[in-house]
Design a protein around this motif. Sequence first.
Motif, short mmCIF file in Angstrom:
data_model
loop_
_atom_site.label_atom_id
_atom_site.label_comp_id
_atom_site.label_asym_id
_atom_site.label_seq_id
_atom_site.Cartn_x
_atom_site.Cartn_y
_atom_site.Cartn_z
N SER A 25 0.83 -1.20 0.00
CA SER A 25 0.00 0.00 0.00
C SER A 25 0.86 1.25 0.00
O SER A 25 0.56 2.23 -0.70
N LEU A 26 1.93 1.23 0.77
CA LEU A 26 2.85 2.36 0.82
C LEU A 26 3.47 2.61 -0.55
O LEU A 26 3.59 3.75 -0.99
N PHE A 27 3.85 1.55 -1.24
CA PHE A 27 4.41 1.69 -2.58
C PHE A 27 3.41 2.35 -3.51
O PHE A 27 3.75 3.27 -4.26
N ARG A 28 2.15 1.89 -3.46
CA ARG A 28 1.11 2.47 -4.33
C ARG A 28 0.89 3.94 -4.03
O ARG A 28 0.76 4.76 -4.94
N PRO A 41 -2.25 12.95 1.05
CA PRO A 41 -0.82 12.85 1.31
C PRO A 41 -0.48 12.36 2.71
O PRO A 41 0.60 11.85 2.95
N SER A 42 -1.41 12.47 3.64
CA SER A 42 -1.14 12.00 5.01
C SER A 42 -1.09 10.48 5.09
O SER A 42 -0.61 9.94 6.09
N ASN A 43 -1.55 9.79 4.06
CA ASN A 43 -1.51 8.34 4.07
C ASN A 43 -0.09 7.81 4.09
O ASN A 43 0.16 6.74 4.65
N VAL A 44 0.84 8.51 3.50
CA VAL A 44 2.24 8.07 3.49
C VAL A 44 2.75 7.97 4.92
O VAL A 44 3.34 6.96 5.31
N ARG A 45 2.49 8.98 5.70
CA ARG A 45 2.96 9.00 7.09
C ARG A 45 2.29 7.89 7.90
O ARG A 45 2.96 7.18 8.67
N VAL A 51 4.21 0.35 9.38
CA VAL A 51 5.36 -0.49 9.05
C VAL A 51 6.34 -0.49 10.23
O VAL A 51 6.85 -1.55 10.63
N ALA A 52 6.59 0.66 10.80
CA ALA A 52 7.51 0.77 11.93
C ALA A 52 6.99 0.00 13.14
O ALA A 52 7.76 -0.68 13.83
N ARG A 53 5.70 0.09 13.40
CA ARG A 53 5.12 -0.64 14.53
C ARG A 53 5.27 -2.15 14.36
O ARG A 53 5.64 -2.86 15.29
#
Length: 68
Positions: A25-28, A41-45, A51-53
């Motif tokens: 999803s992050l790649f997309r 754009p807030s979806n990237v964050r 992913v970090a969690r």
Amino acid sequence: MTKATSLREMSDEQLEHELRETQQSLFRVRFQSATERNDAPSNVRKLRQIVARVKTIQREREISAAAS
């Protein structure tokens, strides 16, 4: 948003699946940002935080398994 408590309740296989899905999803979303078609754009964050969690929980389990 995925909470750390709900991630900790998942099995190792479920965590791996969640990580894979989130990274896709992050790649997309990043691809949409590059082509300037990103609606939120807030979806990237948010995706990066998930992913970090997941990686943090996987590392915690790895360390606890090595200690015991």
